[in-house]
Scaffold this motif. Sequence first.
Motif, mmCIF file in Angstrom:
data_model
loop_
_atom_site.group_PDB
_atom_site.id
_atom_site.type_symbol
_atom_site.label_atom_id
_atom_site.label_comp_id
_atom_site.label_asym_id
_atom_site.label_seq_id
_atom_site.Cartn_x
_atom_site.Cartn_y
_atom_site.Cartn_z
ATOM 1 N N UNK A 213 0.770 -1.233 0.000
ATOM 2 C CA UNK A 213 0.000 0.000 0.000
ATOM 3 C C UNK A 213 0.799 1.279 0.000
ATOM 4 N N UNK A 214 2.125 1.220 -0.056
ATOM 5 C CA UNK A 214 2.923 2.437 -0.063
ATOM 6 C C UNK A 214 2.830 3.116 -1.428
ATOM 7 N N UNK A 215 2.911 4.420 -1.428
ATOM 8 C CA UNK A 215 2.892 5.161 -2.684
ATOM 9 C C UNK A 215 4.204 4.961 -3.427
ATOM 10 N N UNK A 216 4.214 5.330 -4.711
ATOM 11 C CA UNK A 216 5.419 5.165 -5.516
ATOM 12 C C UNK A 216 6.565 6.005 -4.971
ATOM 13 N N UNK A 217 6.246 7.226 -4.500
ATOM 14 C CA UNK A 217 7.283 8.113 -3.966
ATOM 15 C C UNK A 217 7.871 7.534 -2.687
ATOM 16 N N UNK A 218 7.006 7.095 -1.772
ATOM 17 C CA UNK A 218 7.498 6.544 -0.505
ATOM 18 C C UNK A 218 8.274 5.256 -0.719
ATOM 19 N N UNK A 219 7.811 4.427 -1.655
ATOM 20 C CA UNK A 219 8.540 3.178 -1.929
ATOM 21 C C UNK A 219 9.933 3.470 -2.473
ATOM 22 N N UNK A 220 10.040 4.489 -3.316
ATOM 23 C CA UNK A 220 11.356 4.858 -3.850
ATOM 24 C C UNK A 220 12.249 5.423 -2.749
ATOM 25 N N UNK A 221 11.698 6.307 -1.905
ATOM 26 C CA UNK A 221 12.502 6.971 -0.879
ATOM 27 C C UNK A 221 12.961 6.007 0.210
ATOM 28 N N UNK A 222 12.156 4.986 0.524
ATOM 29 C CA UNK A 222 12.487 4.098 1.634
ATOM 30 C C UNK A 222 13.089 2.769 1.193
ATOM 31 N N UNK A 223 13.105 2.488 -0.106
ATOM 32 C CA UNK A 223 13.646 1.207 -0.562
ATOM 33 C C UNK A 223 14.773 1.383 -1.576
ATOM 34 N N UNK A 224 14.463 1.936 -2.735
ATOM 35 C CA UNK A 224 15.464 2.004 -3.798
ATOM 36 C C UNK A 224 16.558 3.025 -3.501
ATOM 37 N N UNK A 225 16.162 4.210 -3.034
ATOM 38 C CA UNK A 225 17.156 5.258 -2.787
ATOM 39 C C UNK A 225 18.178 4.852 -1.725
ATOM 40 N N UNK A 226 17.777 4.305 -0.561
ATOM 41 C CA UNK A 226 18.805 3.888 0.416
ATOM 42 C C UNK A 226 19.759 2.833 -0.132
ATOM 43 N N UNK A 227 19.267 1.946 -1.006
ATOM 44 C CA UNK A 227 20.161 0.943 -1.590
ATOM 45 C C UNK A 227 21.152 1.565 -2.568
ATOM 46 N N UNK A 228 20.706 2.608 -3.271
ATOM 47 C CA UNK A 228 21.530 3.206 -4.320
ATOM 48 C C UNK A 228 22.426 4.319 -3.821
#
Length: 265
Positions: free
Chosen positions: A177-192
Motif C-alpha cells: 500500500x505504499x505510494x510510488x514516492x514513498x517506496x522509492x525513498x524508503x527502498x530504492x534510494x537507500x540501496x543506491x
Amino acid sequence: MQDNNMPAPPALLSPLKLGLSAGIMLLVIASFVSLNMEWRALFSDDAAGKTWEFLQGFAPPDISPALLTKTALASFETLAMSALGTLIAAILGLFLALPASGRFGQAAKSSTRLFLNVARAIPELVWASIMLIAAGLGPFAGTIALAAHTTGVLGRLFAEVLENAPPQAESTLRLNGASAVNAFLYATLPQSLPQMLSYTLYRWENNIRAAAILGVVGAGGLGQMLKYHLSLFQMQTAATVIIAMLILVAMVDALSFAMRRWLMH
C-alpha cells in the motif's frame, strides 16, 4: 568408458569475436602508422637538454609571503568552484536520473538520456567559454561549466545505478500500500545512495583538476594565476602555483578516498 569428470575442451572463438579482435588490432596498428610519432626526436640528446634547461627555470619556487597568500586564496577559490559545481551536478543529476532510468516512460527516458549525452559530450572548456560570454570572467562561469558537464556524467551514472538496484524491496512496499514516492525513498534510494555518493566523490576529484584547467580561460582560481605568470615568463612564480595545484589535488584525493572507503564499509 567416457570419464564424466574430464574437463570440457575449450570452446573456439566465434567468428564475431575473431572479427572484433582483428578489427581492434588493425585500428591500433593504423593509429601508430597515421600519427607519425617521432620517437627518435623525443628521446634525443637535444630534446633532453632543452627540456632540462626549461625545467631549471622553475627553480627555486617563489615563496614570498605576498605570493603565498595570493596562492592560498586562489587555491580556496579553485576548491570552492569544484565543490559547488559537483554539488549542483549531483542534485540535478539525481532529478534527471529518475526519468533517465525509465520511471516515467520510454519517451522521457530517451529524451533525458539524449540531454545527458549532450551535456557530458561538451567539454568543460567549451562550457566555460560559453559561460564566460554570458556571465563574464570569474569563478561563477567556471562553477557553472563544471556543473553542466558533471550533470551529464552523474545523471547517466545515477540512472544506471537506479536501473540496476534490486526491485524486490520497492515492490514489497508497493504491494503493502505504499505510494510510488514513498517506496522509492524508503527502498530504492537507500540501496543506491552509497554508490551514488561514491560516484559523486570521484567526480569531485576530477573537478579539482578541471577547475585548475578552466582558470586558463579566465574562470578564476589557480589556473588563471598559472596562465598569467606563464604568459609573462615568471617561471619561479608559476612553479609555486603548480606546487599548490599538486598539494590541493593530493589533499582532495586522500579525503575522497577515505570518504569512499567509509561509505562502502
